[in-house]
Write an enzyme that holds these catalytic residues in place. Structure first.
Site, short mmCIF file in Angstrom:
data_model
loop_
_atom_site.label_atom_id
_atom_site.label_comp_id
_atom_site.label_asym_id
_atom_site.label_seq_id
_atom_site.Cartn_x
_atom_site.Cartn_y
_atom_site.Cartn_z
N TYR A 99 -4.03 0.53 -9.59
CA TYR A 99 -4.12 -0.53 -10.60
C TYR A 99 -3.28 -1.75 -10.21
O TYR A 99 -3.51 -2.84 -10.72
CB TYR A 99 -3.57 -0.03 -11.94
CG TYR A 99 -4.46 0.91 -12.73
CD1 TYR A 99 -5.66 1.38 -12.21
CD2 TYR A 99 -4.08 1.31 -14.01
CE1 TYR A 99 -6.47 2.23 -12.96
CE2 TYR A 99 -4.88 2.16 -14.76
CZ TYR A 99 -6.07 2.63 -14.23
OH TYR A 99 -6.85 3.47 -14.98
N GLY A 100 -2.31 -1.56 -9.33
CA GLY A 100 -1.24 -2.55 -9.11
C GLY A 100 -1.71 -3.92 -8.67
O GLY A 100 -1.02 -4.91 -8.88
N THR B 136 2.20 -0.03 -13.99
CA THR B 136 1.30 -1.17 -14.17
C THR B 136 0.66 -1.16 -15.54
O THR B 136 0.67 -2.16 -16.26
CB THR B 136 0.22 -1.16 -13.07
OG1 THR B 136 0.86 -1.09 -11.79
CG2 THR B 136 -0.65 -2.39 -13.14
N GLU C 227 1.15 7.84 -0.48
CA GLU C 227 -0.11 8.60 -0.55
C GLU C 227 -0.54 9.11 0.82
O GLU C 227 -1.30 10.06 0.93
CB GLU C 227 -1.20 7.77 -1.21
CG GLU C 227 -0.80 7.37 -2.62
CD GLU C 227 -1.88 7.50 -3.67
OE1 GLU C 227 -3.04 7.25 -3.36
OE2 GLU C 227 -1.53 7.86 -4.82
N CYS D 215 7.69 2.18 -10.54
CA CYS D 215 6.36 2.72 -10.21
C CYS D 215 6.56 4.21 -10.01
O CYS D 215 7.52 4.64 -9.38
CB CYS D 215 5.83 2.06 -8.94
SG CYS D 215 4.35 2.86 -8.26
N THR D 216 5.63 5.00 -10.54
CA THR D 216 5.82 6.45 -10.56
C THR D 216 5.77 7.08 -9.17
O THR D 216 6.15 8.24 -9.01
CB THR D 216 4.79 7.12 -11.48
OG1 THR D 216 3.49 6.68 -11.08
CG2 THR D 216 5.03 6.73 -12.91
#
Lengths: 266, 266
Positions: free
Chosen positions: A43-44, A76, A154, A187-188
């Site tokens: 989404y960022g 976000t 990721e 941010c997670t």
């Protein structure tokens, strides 16, 4: 009075599992339903309109699954969409990551210089900074967006790999030259690389929004008398909007254990 | 006979502009319509089902805009979706990046070792390798996915920045130890960093799929008698599914010029 209904948690992808982990730790009685919007992650770097629409769709999906509270485990969506949506969903408590983490940072700083790192959209919204300024206008905010941290995590590049170390230097060297004594991991995904960030910024308190959110959720459940006081084992379910080939590895990175994930249509 | 209708070009995001640039260069008479699915970029780590659905939606959107041919300027969509969709859209010529680039690589190699780099989905599909093997079963394929190249390019880290150099070393060091003399840049973002890839793999021919696609499109227009032979200036239009704050900078990176972009609902 006890309330067995699950807590709904969502994120753009699987990063919010770092928040889920802290909720399991602090609230071991509570069942949860997690949704990761993996068809549209990240989404960022999307527009405010897109993030708001996606957030609404995910809250609606969780309401259909009869949750008793919603945690927006996404920096976000919490920054960009939550302020516009809280009024539209008065029937259920919704908490994001901004206020709990900002409050925590304000209570910890002594230099009155707080750093905030997050995605492009989170940093552009200045939502952590706005909340902190309301709480204490004398605190100076040092914002820095770090768009490559999410894809690097990721990719599983989470130890002291040169790519990670170069990215940390690229994004954080300006912060190193400030007087910050506290840094919000906005941010997670970022708690996964907090050891490398801590090495680069020695002596700085790192605020993991997941820990702050779990504490806030605990208060909210108690105040609303909706905590689960039963001794029955909780159930944790995981949904994603798209199942790709390596999501199980990524989930393991975030949660530290294997899980089974189902697909859900949004 | 002349045909003024535009050529439709689409990609998951703005990377396909590197293909558009080669089409403008080789076919300066042709008008084009470009769509970037920026609300759902990147496709590279999504499932086959998701990529196929997104690709269908984009082809349908271009057909509504009355294009005379469709170019899938996206390695992932070409690899994963095109083979299943070509039968469903017999009314219009559709070309992807796989066959033109693979043919080009086969004609260039003398060592009979060809490297292929692309997104996770493109490499998992082995679509370049399958096509090359059909053409010449004696050629050995060396596949390597490079998931961080796309976010690095989108961050504008395109010169000899340590993050880019470390990522190139991380992904390409195995290829350096093979006998490849030809490397297919299997993702439309990669031509932007071809200079740094060339420095790391000296003497290796880099195949820019955009150049191969423009040549194939030229043949296709001539063979179908649908080329535009009018001297009127062509028109180039650009659409995206989500407009974020820095897309104009990113577009400039890919195209080398400023453009104005409209939003389209898919």
């Amino acid at each position: 009075m006890s309330n067995h209904r699950p807590i709904g948690i969502f994120d753009s992808g699987l990063g919010g599992l770092t928040v889920a982990k802290e909720i399991y730790r602090l609230l071991p009685n509570e069942s949860t339903i997690y949704i990761g919007d993996t068809a549209r992650v990240p989404y960022g770097n999307r527009s405010r309109e897109a993030v708001t629409q996606f957030t609404q769709e995910l809250i609606d999906a969780l309401l259909t699954l009869d949750v008793k509270a919603v945690v927006i485990a996404c920096g976000t969506a919490s920054s960009v969409a939550l302020p516009n949506l809280q009024d539209a969903y008065k029937q259920i408590p919704i908490i994001g990551v901004i206020e709990p983490a900002a409050e925590n940072a304000v209570s910890v700083t002594t230099s009155n210089h707080i750093g905030v790192i997050g995605t492009q959209a989170t940093i552009a919204s200045n939502s952590f900074g706005n909340f902190i300024k309301k709480s204490n206008p004398h605190i100076e905010i040092h914002n820095q967006s770090c768009p490559l941290f999410v894809p690097i995590v990721e990719e599983g590049i989470i130890n002291d790999h040169p790519i990670l170390l170069e990215a940390i230097k690229h994004y954080l060297n300006k912060l190193q030259q400030t007087q910050i004594d506290t840094l919000i991991l906005g941010c997670t995904h970022y708690p996964i690389i907090s050891h490398a960030i801590a090495d680069y910024l020695p002596g700085v308190n790192l605020i993991n929004a997941g820990v702050s959110v779990a504490q806030e959720l605990n208060h909210l459940l108690i105040n609303n008398h909706i905590e689960n006081t039963s001794a029955k084992s909780p159930r944790h379910r995981y949904f994603v909007t798209d199942i790709n080939q390596n999501f199980e590895e990524v989930a393991q990175t975030f949660l530290g254990k294997q899980i089974s994930i189902e697909k859900i249509a949004i």
